[in-house]
Design an enzyme around this catalytic site. Structure first.
Site, PDB file in Angstrom:
ATOM      1  N   MET A  67      12.773  48.340  61.544  1.00 45.44           N
ATOM      2  CA  MET A  67      11.808  48.853  62.513  1.00 45.44           C
ATOM      3  C   MET A  67      10.567  49.368  61.796  1.00 45.44           C
ATOM      4  SD  MET A  67      13.808  50.394  65.790  1.00 45.44           S
ATOM      5  CE  MET A  67      14.304  51.945  65.077  1.00 45.44           C
ATOM      6  N   GLY A  68      10.350  48.868  60.571  1.00 44.79           N
ATOM      7  CA  GLY A  68       9.154  49.262  59.837  1.00 44.79           C
ATOM      8  C   GLY A  68       9.278  50.641  59.221  1.00 44.79           C
ATOM      9  N   ALA A  69       8.119  51.224  58.866  1.00 44.29           N
ATOM     10  CA  ALA A  69       8.087  52.475  58.106  1.00 44.29           C
ATOM     11  C   ALA A  69       9.007  52.330  56.899  1.00 44.29           C
ATOM     12  CB  ALA A  69       8.494  53.662  58.980  1.00 44.29           C
ATOM     13  N   GLU A 108      24.472  50.702  55.113  1.00 46.14           N
ATOM     14  CA  GLU A 108      25.656  51.440  55.543  1.00 46.14           C
ATOM     15  C   GLU A 108      25.334  52.846  56.035  1.00 46.14           C
ATOM     16  OE1 GLU A 108      28.620  51.343  52.504  1.00 46.14           O
ATOM     17  OE2 GLU A 108      29.182  49.260  52.956  1.00 46.14           O
ATOM     18  N   LYS A 109      24.072  53.290  55.915  1.00 44.62           N
ATOM     19  CA  LYS A 109      23.728  54.588  56.505  1.00 44.62           C
ATOM     20  C   LYS A 109      24.056  54.581  58.000  1.00 44.62           C
ATOM     21  CE  LYS A 109      19.501  55.781  57.614  1.00 44.62           C
ATOM     22  NZ  LYS A 109      19.634  56.240  59.041  1.00 44.62           N
ATOM     23  N   HIS A 163      10.922  51.953  53.327  1.00 42.62           N
ATOM     24  CA  HIS A 163      11.141  52.825  52.179  1.00 42.62           C
ATOM     25  C   HIS A 163      12.094  52.115  51.218  1.00 42.62           C
ATOM     26  CE1 HIS A 163      14.944  53.666  54.165  1.00 42.62           C
ATOM     27  NE2 HIS A 163      14.297  54.107  55.225  1.00 42.62           N
ATOM     28  N   ASN A 164      12.502  52.801  50.170  1.00 50.84           N
ATOM     29  CA  ASN A 164      13.335  52.167  49.149  1.00 50.84           C
ATOM     30  C   ASN A 164      14.695  51.720  49.683  1.00 50.84           C
ATOM     31  OD1 ASN A 164      11.472  52.275  47.090  1.00 50.84           O
ATOM     32  ND2 ASN A 164      12.160  54.272  46.339  1.00 50.84           N
ATOM     33  N   GLY A 165      15.160  52.348  50.747  1.00 46.78           N
ATOM     34  CA  GLY A 165      16.398  51.892  51.369  1.00 46.78           C
ATOM     35  C   GLY A 165      16.246  50.485  51.924  1.00 46.78           C
ATOM     36  N   HIS A 166      15.147  50.241  52.625  1.00 45.51           N
ATOM     37  CA  HIS A 166      14.875  48.890  53.126  1.00 45.51           C
ATOM     38  C   HIS A 166      14.713  47.912  51.974  1.00 45.51           C
ATOM     39  CE1 HIS A 166      13.207  51.335  56.602  1.00 45.51           C
ATOM     40  NE2 HIS A 166      14.055  50.530  57.216  1.00 45.51           N
TER      41      HIS A 166
END
Length: 282
Positions: A30-32, A150-151, A34-37
């Site tokens: 969904m954009g925004a 997995e969050k 960060h390093n997780g993406h």
């Protein structure tokens, strides 16, 4: 970097990629970013030839209009960030009208009870919205594999169930949680936190770690009671729920069994921002 905002253009491009025998991986976001993406994109890049990253804030999965309105959006920044990983990533940025047309409603799924607990209990209609948009993207992109963090572990299990119910051929890949230095699970929502609260929110992960250490010797009820007390003493964080559940069915633990895997799930409000996390316990 190829950027498409219509399904027709994207499908035409992917048809050419498949003619080269390229496998296709999808990272829905969904954009925004960060390093997780980016960790999902990197995982996809190791397993797929052509990577599609969708950037779409899906209105049907928000149970509160205010939360939808406040959701961070910065497409230009997201695209620049993706270029640092791989300039050949394909970006799909459709409008709401392109995806839903005049029918902005969710399909009603039967998730075999996976949606009746935790997030589903507190967010009415949320998982029907998630299932709807993921199904639409899987049918549009037709990826060989799709990657999810997995969050949102409950969401991951529900998407796997949706793929099973709809008999889709895409393989769903779960990727480990990426964390900030103090332990807070990376999330686009973290950007809405003040600096002090963002640091304090590391308390969520440290509490999960303590719950894990207790899980070998204490009962689930005692652990849940302990977590409740810890958050009652924290002035910046408000506990919405803490649950210990069996990993596959997401059913709350009744009696610990040696042959089952359990995971702790938590939702917390920090200021007016809702944060979720989870941790495998055994």
């Amino acid at each position: 970097m190829p950027v498409f905002d219509t399904k027709k253009e994207l499908k035409s491009f992917l048809q050419k990629e498949r003619s080269k025998n390229h496998t296709v991986g999808l990272v829905p976001t969904m954009g925004a970013l960060h390093n997780g993406h980016l960790s999902l994109v990197k995982a996809a890049s190791k397993q797929s030839d052509t990577i599609v990253v969708s950037i779409f804030v899906n209105p049907t999965q928000f149970d509160k209009k205010d939360d939808l309105a406040k959701y961070p959006r910065n497409l230009a920044q997201d695209i620049q960030l993706l270029k640092t990983v791989n300039p050949e990533i394909v970006v799909f940025t459709p409008s709401v009208e392109e995806i839903y047309g005049d029918n902005l409603i969710s399909e009603s799924y039967g998730f075999d009870g996976l949606d009746a607990v935790m997030e589903g209990k507190f967010r009415s209609g949320h998982f029907d919205g998630v299932g709807t948009i993921v199904e639409l993207f899987l049918k549009t992109v037709a990826p060989d594999k799709a990657y999810f963090g997995e969050k949102d572990f409950q969401q991951l299990q529900i998407i796997r169930k949706m793929v099973e119910l709809k008999q889709l051929s895409t393989q769903i890949i779960g990727c480990p949680i990426e964390r900030e230095p103090h332990g807070l699970a990376m999330s686009s929502r973290n950007e809405r936190l003040s600096k002090a609260t963002r640091m304090e929110a590391g308390f969520i992960y440290s509490t999960l770690q303590a719950a894990k250490s207790k899980f070998g010797t204490e009962s689930a009820k005692d652990i849940k009671d302990w977590v409740t007390v810890q958050f009652a003493q924290n002035e910046l964080l408000e506990l919405e729920y803490f649950e210990i559940s069996e990993e596959t069915t997401l059913a709350p633990i009744q009696e610990k069994q040696a042959n089952k895997k359990y995971r702790a799930f938590i939702a917390v409000y920090a200021e007016d921002v809702r944060l979720i996390d989870n941790l495998r316990l055994n």
